[in-house]
Design a protein around this motif. Structure first.
Motif, short mmCIF file in Angstrom:
data_model
loop_
_atom_site.label_atom_id
_atom_site.label_comp_id
_atom_site.label_asym_id
_atom_site.label_seq_id
_atom_site.Cartn_x
_atom_site.Cartn_y
_atom_site.Cartn_z
N LEU A 1 70.51 5.67 13.14
CA LEU A 1 70.32 6.28 11.77
C LEU A 1 69.19 7.32 11.59
N VAL A 2 68.13 6.82 12.34
CA VAL A 2 67.16 8.05 12.38
C VAL A 2 67.55 9.11 12.80
N ARG A 3 68.27 9.45 13.61
CA ARG A 3 68.52 10.41 14.35
C ARG A 3 69.68 11.54 13.40
N LYS A 4 70.40 10.58 12.70
CA LYS A 4 71.31 11.12 11.72
C LYS A 4 70.28 11.71 10.34
N VAL A 5 69.48 11.01 10.11
CA VAL A 5 68.59 11.54 9.26
C VAL A 5 67.72 13.00 9.57
N VAL A 6 67.27 12.91 10.86
CA VAL A 6 66.59 14.18 11.14
C VAL A 6 67.72 15.40 11.23
#
Length: 387
Positions: free
Chosen positions: A240-245
């Motif tokens: 999920l973090v990588r999607k946010v970035v």
């Protein structure tokens, strides 16, 4: 510390009941002990107020979620349920095996897609700390002192300098948790991994006297929840973090909004190893249960240590939400419930203690011995309520 065992292999190995697609759920059993000492229960979440910092949604902006990023926690829970039929006793943070008047406690884990950020940032020296932390933090929840650790490092083509950086981190993590790096496996598997990439997994074993096991069975309503701070996202939720970035448009080299480091440095901060602090607190009595806040966040992990019929109320104002989590939620337009079920939100370990022990622990924290927060208490009912 014993010498590291390096073995090169062109074939892959099998590891039963392990899958990153289900957020690396741990499966624990006690054999031949008839009942699990730490069990998982159905969880219900009751949210009374909206407490996290989230800016007003743009109607045209999708709210990101862990499931939408490719990780289905509910599927993982279903797999746990099915495996429980075949191997009764699973569900705790570590697996217990009787040995004389003690239990050996074992745990295994990886670091998930945080590795992708290691490849992008070039920060490899801390990822080994993450690997050790994920296993030793699990087994210390039973009150066990880690004894030894083994690792598995797999890559398409062995880059000795890069591997050395990773292993140095593993050595550092073992030092922080007072356990020996007993050995490991280094596998070269051409064409299996992308050039320059690798995968990691680890395995730890600890020991605890049978009469000193922390298993949650004595938890009662009005016991207190003590939170120990995290160093950041730790090693869960990075899909999920990588999607946010990607949505944010920020580079990993850009400064974290509201923070004092780059975004990449903040995300790659190594997982806190709680072993020494937690064992010290346990040694003075009053600790009844411990939850490692990993995949499943507060919502799923805290109830895992409760007897049936008990739940928790969390005071989200008891600690300040770190800037990294504020940025993740605002940039991803992530719902409060999703944040609480995916991330640690600044609290990496939760101790369930008697009111008397809570007074002592919080007094020590006030004196500057360490940082700890009274984040809530145990209540009659099930699931987690947030205020």
């Amino acid at each position: 510390m014993e010498a590291r065992i390096l073995q090169s292999s062109s074939s892959s190995s099998s590891c039963y009941f392990s899958s990153r697609s289900i957020n690396r759920y741990r499966f624990s059993s006690v054999s031949p002990y008839p009942k699990p000492l730490s069990v998982s229960f159905p969880h219900k979440t009751r949210t009374t107020t909206n407490v996290l910092s989230m800016s007003k949604k743009d109607d045209n902006t999708e709210s990101l979620s862990y499931k939408g990023s490719g990780v289905d926690i509910d599927a993982g829970t279903e797999l746990v349920r099915r495996i429980a039929k075949m191997a009764p006793g699973i569900g705790g943070f570590g697996g217990l095996f009787p040995l004389g008047d003690s239990f050996l406690v074992a745990g295994t884990d990886g670091v998930g897609t945080k590795l992708k950020l290691a490849f992008e940032t070039g920060i490899h020296h801390t990822i080994g700390i993450d690997l050790v932390a994920m296993s030793v933090n699990d087994i210390v929840t039973s009150g066990a002192k880690p004894l030894f650790f083994l690792d598995y490092f797999a890559t398409s083509r062995l880059d000795v300098d890069l591997a050395e950086k990773v292993i140095k981190g593993i050595v550092d993590g073992c030092g922080q948790s007072d356990c020996a790096l007993l050995g490991g496996e280094t596998a070269e598997m051409p064409d299996f991994y992308a050039e320059g990439e690798y995968d990691l997994s680890g395995f730890a074993v600890g020991i605890v006297k049978k009469d000193s096991v922390i298993n949650g069975k004595n938890i009662v309503a009005r016991d207190v929840l003590i939170g120990l701070p995290s160093s950041g996202v730790h090693s869960n939720g990075f899909s999920l973090v990588r999607k946010v970035v990607a949505r944010s448009g920020l580079s990993l080299k850009d400064e974290l909004p509201g923070g004092s480091t780059t975004l990449g440095e903040a995300l790659m901060a190594p997982t806190t190893i709680y072993v020494k602090q937690v064992l010290d607190i346990i040694s003075r009595g009053g600790v009844k249960g411990i939850a490692h806040i990993t995949g499943g966040g507060f919502t799923d992990n805290i109830p895992r240590v409760f007897p049936d019929g008990l739940g928790a109320v969390i005071n989200t104002g008891a600690w300040e939400l770190p800037p990294l989590f504020k940025w993740i939620q605002q940039s991803g337009r992530i719902e409060d419930s999703e944040m609480r079920r995916t991330f640690n939100l600044g609290i990496g370990m939760v101790l369930v203690v008697s009111p008397e022990a809570a007074t002592r622990i919080l007094g020590e924290a006030k004196n500057g011995d360490y940082v700890a927060y009274r984040i809530g208490e145990v209540i009659n009912g099930e699931g987690v309520t947030y205020h």
